[in-house]
Each structure stands twice: as structure tokens, then as C-alpha cells.
Design a protein around this motif. Sequence first.
Motif, PDB file in Angstrom:
ATOM      1  N   PRO A 163       0.807  -1.221   0.000  1.00 49.57           N
ATOM      2  CA  PRO A 163       0.000   0.000   0.000  1.00 49.57           C
ATOM      3  C   PRO A 163       0.837   1.266   0.000  1.00 49.57           C
ATOM      4  O   PRO A 163       0.430   2.287   0.555  1.00 49.57           O
ATOM      5  CB  PRO A 163      -0.782  -0.136   1.312  1.00 49.57           C
ATOM      6  CG  PRO A 163       0.143  -0.858   2.220  1.00 49.57           C
ATOM      7  CD  PRO A 163       0.908  -1.821   1.339  1.00 49.57           C
ATOM      8  N   HIS A 164       2.031   1.199  -0.580  1.00 42.07           N
ATOM      9  CA  HIS A 164       2.900   2.364  -0.585  1.00 42.07           C
ATOM     10  C   HIS A 164       2.715   3.159  -1.870  1.00 42.07           C
ATOM     11  O   HIS A 164       2.272   2.630  -2.887  1.00 42.07           O
ATOM     12  CB  HIS A 164       4.372   1.941  -0.454  1.00 42.07           C
ATOM     13  CG  HIS A 164       4.628   1.114   0.763  1.00 42.07           C
ATOM     14  ND1 HIS A 164       4.381   1.564   2.037  1.00 42.07           N
ATOM     15  CD2 HIS A 164       5.103  -0.155   0.902  1.00 42.07           C
ATOM     16  CE1 HIS A 164       4.695   0.623   2.913  1.00 42.07           C
ATOM     17  NE2 HIS A 164       5.139  -0.427   2.245  1.00 42.07           N
ATOM     18  N   HIS A 176      -1.493   3.189 -14.906  1.00 40.10           N
ATOM     19  CA  HIS A 176      -1.949   1.838 -15.263  1.00 40.10           C
ATOM     20  C   HIS A 176      -2.004   0.938 -14.031  1.00 40.10           C
ATOM     21  O   HIS A 176      -2.911   0.102 -13.907  1.00 40.10           O
ATOM     22  CB  HIS A 176      -1.032   1.229 -16.324  1.00 40.10           C
ATOM     23  CG  HIS A 176      -1.340   1.680 -17.720  1.00 40.10           C
ATOM     24  ND1 HIS A 176      -2.521   1.367 -18.355  1.00 40.10           N
ATOM     25  CD2 HIS A 176      -0.618   2.432 -18.608  1.00 40.10           C
ATOM     26  CE1 HIS A 176      -2.524   1.901 -19.572  1.00 40.10           C
ATOM     27  NE2 HIS A 176      -1.384   2.552 -19.752  1.00 40.10           N
ATOM     28  N   GLU A 177      -1.042   1.100 -13.127  1.00 45.81           N
ATOM     29  CA  GLU A 177      -1.069   0.308 -11.902  1.00 45.81           C
ATOM     30  C   GLU A 177      -2.247   0.710 -11.018  1.00 45.81           C
ATOM     31  O   GLU A 177      -2.870  -0.147 -10.372  1.00 45.81           O
ATOM     32  CB  GLU A 177       0.259   0.454 -11.163  1.00 45.81           C
ATOM     33  CG  GLU A 177       1.429  -0.182 -11.904  1.00 45.81           C
ATOM     34  CD  GLU A 177       2.738  -0.052 -11.128  1.00 45.81           C
ATOM     35  OE1 GLU A 177       2.681   0.152  -9.902  1.00 45.81           O
ATOM     36  OE2 GLU A 177       3.798  -0.156 -11.745  1.00 45.81           O
ATOM     37  N   ILE A 178      -2.562   1.995 -10.978  1.00 45.97           N
ATOM     38  CA  ILE A 178      -3.741   2.455 -10.241  1.00 45.97           C
ATOM     39  C   ILE A 178      -5.007   1.878 -10.877  1.00 45.97           C
ATOM     40  O   ILE A 178      -5.933   1.439 -10.173  1.00 45.97           O
ATOM     41  CB  ILE A 178      -3.807   3.992 -10.214  1.00 45.97           C
ATOM     42  CG1 ILE A 178      -2.668   4.569  -9.368  1.00 45.97           C
ATOM     43  CG2 ILE A 178      -5.152   4.470  -9.690  1.00 45.97           C
ATOM     44  CD1 ILE A 178      -2.795   4.273  -7.882  1.00 45.97           C
ATOM     45  N   MET A 179      -5.065   1.852 -12.197  1.00 42.83           N
ATOM     46  CA  MET A 179      -6.219   1.263 -12.883  1.00 42.83           C
ATOM     47  C   MET A 179      -6.368  -0.213 -12.515  1.00 42.83           C
ATOM     48  O   MET A 179      -7.481  -0.700 -12.284  1.00 42.83           O
ATOM     49  CB  MET A 179      -6.070   1.427 -14.397  1.00 42.83           C
ATOM     50  CG  MET A 179      -6.200   2.872 -14.879  1.00 42.83           C
ATOM     51  SD  MET A 179      -5.624   3.110 -16.587  1.00 42.83           S
ATOM     52  CE  MET A 179      -6.743   2.031 -17.480  1.00 42.83           C
ATOM     53  N   ALA A 196      -4.557   9.279  -5.419  1.00 48.03           N
ATOM     54  CA  ALA A 196      -3.503  10.225  -5.806  1.00 48.03           C
ATOM     55  C   ALA A 196      -2.286  10.065  -4.910  1.00 48.03           C
ATOM     56  O   ALA A 196      -1.137  10.114  -5.372  1.00 48.03           O
ATOM     57  CB  ALA A 196      -4.038  11.648  -5.744  1.00 48.03           C
ATOM     58  N   GLN A 197      -2.525   9.841  -3.612  1.00 48.54           N
ATOM     59  CA  GLN A 197      -1.416   9.625  -2.688  1.00 48.54           C
ATOM     60  C   GLN A 197      -0.667   8.345  -3.029  1.00 48.54           C
ATOM     61  O   GLN A 197       0.569   8.301  -2.989  1.00 48.54           O
ATOM     62  CB  GLN A 197      -1.944   9.563  -1.256  1.00 48.54           C
ATOM     63  CG  GLN A 197      -0.847   9.456  -0.201  1.00 48.54           C
ATOM     64  CD  GLN A 197      -1.411   9.436   1.207  1.00 48.54           C
ATOM     65  OE1 GLN A 197      -2.603   9.256   1.399  1.00 48.54           O
ATOM     66  NE2 GLN A 197      -0.551   9.632   2.193  1.00 48.54           N
ATOM     67  N   MET A 198      -1.404   7.305  -3.390  1.00 44.48           N
ATOM     68  CA  MET A 198      -0.758   6.060  -3.803  1.00 44.48           C
ATOM     69  C   MET A 198       0.121   6.288  -5.029  1.00 44.48           C
ATOM     70  O   MET A 198       1.188   5.694  -5.160  1.00 44.48           O
ATOM     71  CB  MET A 198      -1.810   5.002  -4.113  1.00 44.48           C
ATOM     72  CG  MET A 198      -2.537   4.451  -2.908  1.00 44.48           C
ATOM     73  SD  MET A 198      -3.844   3.273  -3.378  1.00 44.48           S
ATOM     74  CE  MET A 198      -2.879   2.007  -4.204  1.00 44.48           C
ATOM     75  N   ALA A 199      -0.349   7.139  -5.926  1.00 46.21           N
ATOM     76  CA  ALA A 199       0.393   7.424  -7.156  1.00 46.21           C
ATOM     77  C   ALA A 199       1.524   8.416  -6.938  1.00 46.21           C
ATOM     78  O   ALA A 199       2.366   8.598  -7.826  1.00 46.21           O
ATOM     79  CB  ALA A 199      -0.554   7.945  -8.221  1.00 46.21           C
ATOM     80  N   GLY A 200       1.525   9.076  -5.774  1.00 46.78           N
ATOM     81  CA  GLY A 200       2.547  10.085  -5.511  1.00 46.78           C
ATOM     82  C   GLY A 200       2.344  11.350  -6.314  1.00 46.78           C
ATOM     83  O   GLY A 200       3.308  12.044  -6.661  1.00 46.78           O
ATOM     84  N   TYR A 205      -3.553  16.974 -10.570  1.00 51.18           N
ATOM     85  CA  TYR A 205      -2.729  16.430 -11.645  1.00 51.18           C
ATOM     86  C   TYR A 205      -3.041  14.948 -11.855  1.00 51.18           C
ATOM     87  O   TYR A 205      -3.060  14.452 -12.991  1.00 51.18           O
ATOM     88  CB  TYR A 205      -1.250  16.621 -11.324  1.00 51.18           C
ATOM     89  CG  TYR A 205      -0.329  16.157 -12.431  1.00 51.18           C
ATOM     90  CD1 TYR A 205      -0.345  16.776 -13.684  1.00 51.18           C
ATOM     91  CD2 TYR A 205       0.544  15.090 -12.229  1.00 51.18           C
ATOM     92  CE1 TYR A 205       0.491  16.343 -14.701  1.00 51.18           C
ATOM     93  CE2 TYR A 205       1.381  14.653 -13.236  1.00 51.18           C
ATOM     94  CZ  TYR A 205       1.343  15.282 -14.475  1.00 51.18           C
ATOM     95  OH  TYR A 205       2.160  14.856 -15.474  1.00 51.18           O
ATOM     96  N   PHE A 206      -3.309  14.239 -10.759  1.00 50.14           N
ATOM     97  CA  PHE A 206      -3.680  12.829 -10.859  1.00 50.14           C
ATOM     98  C   PHE A 206      -4.941  12.677 -11.712  1.00 50.14           C
ATOM     99  O   PHE A 206      -5.014  11.822 -12.593  1.00 50.14           O
ATOM    100  CB  PHE A 206      -3.905  12.245  -9.465  1.00 50.14           C
ATOM    101  CG  PHE A 206      -4.531  10.878  -9.481  1.00 50.14           C
ATOM    102  CD1 PHE A 206      -3.786   9.748  -9.779  1.00 50.14           C
ATOM    103  CD2 PHE A 206      -5.882  10.718  -9.198  1.00 50.14           C
ATOM    104  CE1 PHE A 206      -4.365   8.482  -9.800  1.00 50.14           C
ATOM    105  CE2 PHE A 206      -6.478   9.457  -9.213  1.00 50.14           C
ATOM    106  CZ  PHE A 206      -5.711   8.341  -9.519  1.00 50.14           C
TER     107      PHE A 206
END
Length: 541
Positions: A163-164, A176-179, A196-200, A205-206
Motif C-alpha cells: 500500500p505504498h 496503469h497500476e492504479i487502474m 492520488a497519494q498512492m500514485a505520488g 494532476y492525478f
Amino acid sequence: MPSASPPDRSATPVHTLLHAERHLCIDKLEWLLPQAHTLVWVESGMGTLTVNGKRFSLSAGACFYAWPGMEVAAAPFFNETVLYTLTFERLTGRAAEADQISYTRSAHGFAGWGELTLPAGDRLLALARELAQKSSAEGERPAARRSYLFHTLMYELTVANEPHPLQDGSTDQIIHEIMQYIQVNYAKPLKRSVLAQMAGLAPEYFSLRFKQVSGLSLTDYIAALRIRHLQERLLFDETRLHIAAREVGYRDEHYASRRFKQEVGLSPTSYAQAPKRILSLNPHLTLHLLALGIMPVATVSYPWGFGDYEHQLRDGGCVCRDWTTAFTDEELAALQPELIIGIDDLEPERVQAYRRLAPTLVIPWYGQDWRGHLARLARVTRRTEQAQSWLASFDQRCFALREQLQALDILRQSLLIVNIRDASSFIYCHRGMGTQLVYHELGWAMPLALQQLDLAGAPLPIAPEQILQRFRAEHVILITEPSPQAVARTETMLYDSRWESCRSQGMRIHTAAMSRWHGYDPLSILSQLQDLETWFDFSLS
């Protein structure tokens, strides 16, 4: 110089494999392991899997995780689902005393329970499959192989489900990983700020990058996933709307209904009953549809075509494609199917691609006979009455022929089914090439030497010159592939002196068209019945 102290790893979990097993799930299958963690992989089939009271869609390639003490139940939509289960312990807090090390079982998981995010491809499913195959092998080498497979699998699952924030890779790759994460966790509350936090990335912008990569806003992407799963539950499992809505992530049934109508154009009830534009990925299933009075929008076909039904399909506007040449993704999208049907020979990644396009029904081929396949398709397409009427008419005709053949004492005479192809030839005794009708519906006798073989449903490969050496029969149904090479092989075989001798002694050879005898579907079996009536001079006059 004093040596450095070893790091304290007492809090680091140690994973120990307990058991790996393959399950053929025909009816509901349940587990409750108070002290063990459980991974469930789906190799084939569709249905639902309930973990700790929460129900998930079960489809080929998916993986689910249950912590100790959680109830797990698998329920196939229709008759057969193949699952692999891995049970293991997570041990922490080890303490060394003299020559003994003690551990404490951990009830917490390496990831959240439910459906897991998987890396691309089906490599982990292959690892689970090999673990089950090698579960009982004894010796140092098999044990080392099991340890390698299990820990490789656990490492990749742990990395995929961390979950980082996703800091590595390009922004497109991260999206794509978020998808992929959303595709697994669509039924959970999904907030833009958390994703968005997971994506950094900053939330605004996310959202921008997500729409650029996926083609949809985050809200619309999640809604489309939920509605697709809701469609499949309504069609395949006939789940009540208030239950299905909750299972896909909607707390409010009325909001789910409104959103469904926005996405699909029909209310959930109207959608379930409405005719669908159906794409068939299997020619056997295509002929099932025709028996139900349904014209598919497109289908893959046999290399030799659909025989008597070729013109009916083309006149009905059905796009026919040889099964050796697949439809491209662009062609599939242009066809705008509302339901896709196939059997469980499809790759899991392709099934997921089809499901993004339309609700996709995958029928386990060996889970039921052709009657079961027909009943399942009839249920999904709301044509159960038509299926029952068709079967009643067929059964009456089949009964009449069986009575006639019994009166003539023909069914006690042995019958052999031979299929000659370009570079191979086979003896059939189960599923396909008329075996269902001849041996099971009519009860015709097999040659004794064939009865004694355990073929487990597979045809027996055999050289033409060996057929009469191994099997003698009073009747032979000879089915030749419509190609010059296969026809030439058949003619060479029939001119052999052994065949001529058997014919002179009374063996009857019935030549049959592959387009009529290859199919394992209602219309093909009806064609086979018609051929038998002709060969034995029988009619329903």
C-alpha cells in the motif's frame, strides 16, 4: 574489531506453506481454517467467491486472500470451476532458547483480505498450479522446489499489493497500476485523495493524467467497472438488484439503478430481459444460439464452415471469422457486442479484455454436456422455454429412432466412430463426433476393446492402418475432414485389403460430413440424428 550484531528480525514474518491443492468445484465449496491463511486462485470458470461475508466475482485468473478464521465459499455460476488453494502460516516473534526456536502465529495478512492485485500475465497462476501438482512429492529436491515456488509467489504478491506510493516508473505506468488496483478493489470506497497519494501525485494532476491515460474521468472509470460487474450479476447469477448493487460498491440501490440506466440506456430489470447483440467466440456455442432462435452479431467458425447453417448465418448478417484468425480488438469494439460468450479455453488476460468491452460468459466445456450448455445459454438469454420446447421435440424423435433400432436388434451390434484428418486420425468415444448421440442418447454398443480403455474423454490418436488391428465393429461411422489430404488418406485406408475383407464379411461403413458430425451442440446432434435415420431407412411418418 568487534563483529557487528545481527539485525533483529523477530518482527519479520516467516511464511510456511502448509498445503497446495486443486479443486474441481461443481457445487458450493466452503473452507474455514482457524489458524491458516488461504490463497485461492481461479484457473477456469465463473461464479462468486465469498470471503468473510463479502461476495466477489469469480473469474479465470483472479486471486483471493483470506486471513485465519475467515469463512471462504466458492459458488460456480454453472457446474464447474477449477480452483487452486494454498494454505500457509505467518509466523512472527521468534525466540531462541538453547537449541529451540519458538514462533507465534500471526492472524494479520501480508495484504488486505479479498481480491488481490496481480502482476501482469498468468505466471503466478502457473506457480500455484505447479505447487499443487508437486504437493505430495517426497524428497529433498521436490521440497526445495516447493519452497522456491511458494516464496517466489509470496514475494511477487507482496510487492503487487504493497500500500505504498507508486514512486517507480513513468506516470503512465503508475496510472496503469492504479487502474489495475481499481479493477480489483472497485467494490470498496475509492477516494481520489487516497489514489492520488498512492500514485505520488497531486490530486488535480492525478485526475488530469488519469483521464489522459484511461480515456475516462476517475468517477466514470469506477462507475463503468461497477456497472459491468452489475450487468454480469444480473445476467449470469440473476442476483436481486439490492444485493448486486451492494456487492459492486453501491450502498444505495436507487442510485445504482439511476447510474445503470445512464450507462446502459435501460433500467436493470429491462436490461436483464432485453435481447442482446451477442458475439460468439466458439462455433459450438453459435449453433446453440441458433437452436434458441438467436442470431449472433458475429462468430468464429470452423475451418470447414457451418455446413447447412452457413447461409442462415450470413443471410442473418452474422460476421463469420475462421477460428484460426482471431478478431482484433478494434474489430470487436466496432461490432459493439452487448454479450460475449466463449468456453474456458480462453486466456485469462483475454477474458479480462472482453469483460471491459461487454459482459462475458465463460462456459466450462467439460463441466456439462451439450444439454447443460444449452440450458445455461437459455437461462442467460431468457430463452428457457424455447430450449425446453426444442429438447422435447428432439427427445421424441430420438426415442422413436431408438425404439426402431432396438426392435431390429441393431443397438447390440458394435459401432466405431473414426475421424480422418490431414495428418492425424482418431477414434472417438466421448464428447464430439456424434458420440453423445450414438453411445449415450441411443445406447449403441462400443467395441469391447474400446470399452476397456480409460480415455478420460479424449479421442484416441491412431494410425489408419492400426484401426482394424485394434478394433473390430459391425458398423463404422467414417468422418473425413474436407481437405484433399484427408480424403486421400481415407481412400488409401479403405482400399486396404483388411477393410475390403471386413466389408465383404458384413461390416457397414457410413460416411459422414465433418460439418454435420464435428459439432457438440443441438443442431449438429440433430443433423447426426437425421443421418442415422437416413442410413437405417427410418422416418417419422
